[in-house]
Design an enzyme around this catalytic site. Structure first.
Site, PDB file in Angstrom:
ATOM      1  N   GLU A 180      55.505  24.224  49.090  1.00 27.56           N
ATOM      2  CA  GLU A 180      53.934  24.597  49.215  1.00 27.56           C
ATOM      3  C   GLU A 180      54.411  26.035  50.278  1.00 27.56           C
ATOM      4  O   GLU A 180      53.522  26.954  50.124  1.00 27.56           O
ATOM      5  CB  GLU A 180      53.232  23.774  50.076  1.00 27.56           C
ATOM      6  CG  GLU A 180      51.695  23.985  50.139  1.00 27.56           C
ATOM      7  CD  GLU A 180      50.995  22.536  50.661  1.00 27.56           C
ATOM      8  OE1 GLU A 180      49.731  22.297  50.378  1.00 27.56           O
ATOM      9  OE2 GLU A 180      51.748  21.710  51.357  1.00 27.56           O
ATOM     10  N   GLU A 220      44.758  34.111  44.072  1.00 32.82           N
ATOM     11  CA  GLU A 220      44.033  33.645  42.944  1.00 32.82           C
ATOM     12  C   GLU A 220      44.834  33.194  41.514  1.00 32.82           C
ATOM     13  O   GLU A 220      44.374  32.512  41.105  1.00 32.82           O
ATOM     14  CB  GLU A 220      43.170  34.803  42.424  1.00 32.82           C
ATOM     15  CG  GLU A 220      43.968  36.025  41.838  1.00 32.82           C
ATOM     16  CD  GLU A 220      44.935  36.529  42.575  1.00 32.82           C
ATOM     17  OE1 GLU A 220      46.068  36.603  42.508  1.00 32.82           O
ATOM     18  OE2 GLU A 220      44.417  37.366  43.753  1.00 32.82           O
ATOM     19  N   HIS A 226      51.057  44.757  40.306  1.00 37.13           N
ATOM     20  CA  HIS A 226      50.735  43.887  41.514  1.00 37.13           C
ATOM     21  C   HIS A 226      51.916  43.185  42.313  1.00 37.13           C
ATOM     22  O   HIS A 226      52.105  42.544  43.096  1.00 37.13           O
ATOM     23  CB  HIS A 226      49.309  43.124  41.570  1.00 37.13           C
ATOM     24  CG  HIS A 226      48.245  43.749  41.224  1.00 37.13           C
ATOM     25  ND1 HIS A 226      47.718  45.090  41.662  1.00 37.13           N
ATOM     26  CD2 HIS A 226      47.245  43.356  40.352  1.00 37.13           C
ATOM     27  CE1 HIS A 226      46.849  45.346  41.428  1.00 37.13           C
ATOM     28  NE2 HIS A 226      46.305  44.359  40.397  1.00 37.13           N
ATOM     29  N   HIS A 272      42.411  48.725  39.027  1.00 33.49           N
ATOM     30  CA  HIS A 272      42.963  48.070  40.403  1.00 33.49           C
ATOM     31  C   HIS A 272      44.068  48.890  40.806  1.00 33.49           C
ATOM     32  O   HIS A 272      44.883  49.351  39.891  1.00 33.49           O
ATOM     33  CB  HIS A 272      43.196  46.668  40.237  1.00 33.49           C
ATOM     34  CG  HIS A 272      42.085  46.073  39.889  1.00 33.49           C
ATOM     35  ND1 HIS A 272      41.925  45.424  38.597  1.00 33.49           N
ATOM     36  CD2 HIS A 272      41.022  45.280  40.629  1.00 33.49           C
ATOM     37  CE1 HIS A 272      40.803  44.650  38.711  1.00 33.49           C
ATOM     38  NE2 HIS A 272      40.366  44.454  39.764  1.00 33.49           N
ATOM     39  N   ASP A 316      40.743  48.010  32.172  1.00 32.83           N
ATOM     40  CA  ASP A 316      39.708  47.416  32.825  1.00 32.83           C
ATOM     41  C   ASP A 316      38.628  48.331  33.750  1.00 32.83           C
ATOM     42  O   ASP A 316      37.859  48.022  34.439  1.00 32.83           O
ATOM     43  CB  ASP A 316      40.078  46.312  33.876  1.00 32.83           C
ATOM     44  CG  ASP A 316      41.347  46.803  34.822  1.00 32.83           C
ATOM     45  OD1 ASP A 316      41.747  48.053  34.555  1.00 32.83           O
ATOM     46  OD2 ASP A 316      42.008  46.069  35.483  1.00 32.83           O
ATOM     47  N   TYR A 326      40.212  42.834  30.746  1.00 30.13           N
ATOM     48  CA  TYR A 326      40.192  41.298  30.799  1.00 30.13           C
ATOM     49  C   TYR A 326      39.474  40.942  29.428  1.00 30.13           C
ATOM     50  O   TYR A 326      39.178  41.577  28.772  1.00 30.13           O
ATOM     51  CB  TYR A 326      39.699  40.880  32.145  1.00 30.13           C
ATOM     52  CG  TYR A 326      40.824  41.178  33.244  1.00 30.13           C
ATOM     53  CD1 TYR A 326      42.039  40.585  33.005  1.00 30.13           C
ATOM     54  CD2 TYR A 326      40.734  42.422  33.997  1.00 30.13           C
ATOM     55  CE1 TYR A 326      42.971  40.697  33.817  1.00 30.13           C
ATOM     56  CE2 TYR A 326      42.064  42.700  34.603  1.00 30.13           C
ATOM     57  CZ  TYR A 326      43.124  41.841  34.784  1.00 30.13           C
ATOM     58  OH  TYR A 326      44.258  42.128  35.308  1.00 30.13           O
TER      59      TYR A 326
END
Length: 344
Positions: free
Chosen positions: A106, A117, A159, A197, A284, A323
């Site tokens: 974790e 996300e 990213h 982005h 996008d 998307y």
């Protein structure tokens, strides 16, 4: 134009994304690549080829070894720990926290995440690895003399930092391809990111370098993801000073304004004297994209491809965002056809 594509992308089939305070079905899903592939075949763009396997070495030229190992092993650690859902971080080492990777799964997730996300799932590593090989194969085609090639990468990559994942990205395909071109003899490579982005991972990887120019046209990071990089005053550091150009734009930007920004970016590439150009091809910017706020129409993507072609550089298109709307295939292939029409 040849397309490089791997069926392995389907192994990345997450069921959850954290969005708007809810767990929803992800925006980034297998149908994205299928829309594009279907359109390529319908328009008879050119052959579709499987990637070669270049192994891990080219990936390690960009990505931290500990991070790569994390991606390879995290799903097994997650399930061994007894967790039932898909793997998502619950704590991240933000400002003034110790930057030491925890032992427990974790904590590892938080240590290597740059946003929350994106869930990690069974098959994520295999799909990301295949996507990097798709990018490397495209770079090899350029090195062999192809004027243009399309690497239909999924999952996307821009990213992904050298040591972190997020924004649906795990390995930075465009960066891996750029480094491969340099390693095969190119002196300078330019990356032009036209995704809505900002390509924060790509910027960070090359920010201190003068052999890779990074140019990004994107939504203003004060208003949209990824928020913490992408401002106009970020121009590079050290040897990389002057080799990073960000052109952020506001909500509602139409193609007329966006194209003006593209002209600025293309002039920067021209003056850089690149041996090859990599396009981080996100579509996008489309007016109906569900997680973006620009207003480009499908015909605008044809014009975009033509403008890029006029540079006259060997060009590799690497699929990024766009998307799950039907037009993702139309818009991506319009860029490629616009490029081909000028080069015909």
């Amino acid at each position: 134009m040849e397309t490089i594509f791997s069926e392995q992308h389907r192994l990345r089939d997450a069921k959850t994304e954290f969005f708007g305070g809810e767990l929803i079905a992800p925006h980034e899903k297998p149908s994205r690549a299928e829309y594009v592939l279907e359109r390529i075949k319908k328009r008879q763009l050119g052959p579709v080829s499987d990637p070669q396997d270049f192994g891990l070495d080219p990936i390690h030229t960009i990505h931290d070894a500990g991070f790569v190992n994390f991606l390879q092993t995290i799903w097994g650690e997650w399930t061994t720990a007894g967790f039932k859902g898909e793997a998502m971080p619950t704590a991240l080492p933000v400002r003034r926290m110790a930057q030491t990777c925890p032992n427990f799964v974790e904590g590892k997730l938080g240590f290597y995440a740059n946003s929350v996300e994106t869930s990690l799932t069974q098959g994520t590593w295999q799909a990301a690895y295949a996507s990097a090989q798709v990018a490397l194969t495209g770079a090899a085609r350029l090195q062999a003399g192809a004027p243009g090639v399309f690497s239909l990468c999924r999952p996307p990559g821009h990213h992904a930092f050298a040591d972190s994942y997020g924004g649906f990205c795990f390995l930075n395909n465009a960066a891996i391809a750029a480094q491969s071109l340099l390693d095969q003899g190119a002196a300078r490579v330019a990356i032009l990111d036209v995704d809505f982005h900002h390509g924060n991972g790509t910027q960070d990887i090359f920010y201190n370098r003068e052999d890779v120019l990074f140019v990004s046209l994107h939504g203003d990071p004060l208003e949209t993801f990824p928020y913490f990089l992408g401002h106009a005053d970020e121009t590079g550091k050290g040897a990389g000073e002057g080799y990073n150009l960000n052109i952020p734009m506001p909500a509602g930007t139409p193609f007329r304004i966006w194209r003006d920004a593209l002209r600025v970016g293309l002039e920067k590439v021209r003056n850089f004297g690149a041996d090859a150009l990599i396009i981080s091809l996100g579509v996008d910017t489309f007016e109906n994209d569900p997680i973006s706020f620009f207003k480009l129409k499908s015909d605008d993507f044809l014009t975009m491809g033509g403008d890029i072609a006029k540079l006259g550089l060997p060009t590799q298109f690497v699929m990024e965002g766009g998307y799950d709307v039907d037009e993702i295939g139309v818009n991506a292939v319009n860029v490629l056809e616009g490029f081909e029409q000028v080069n015909a």
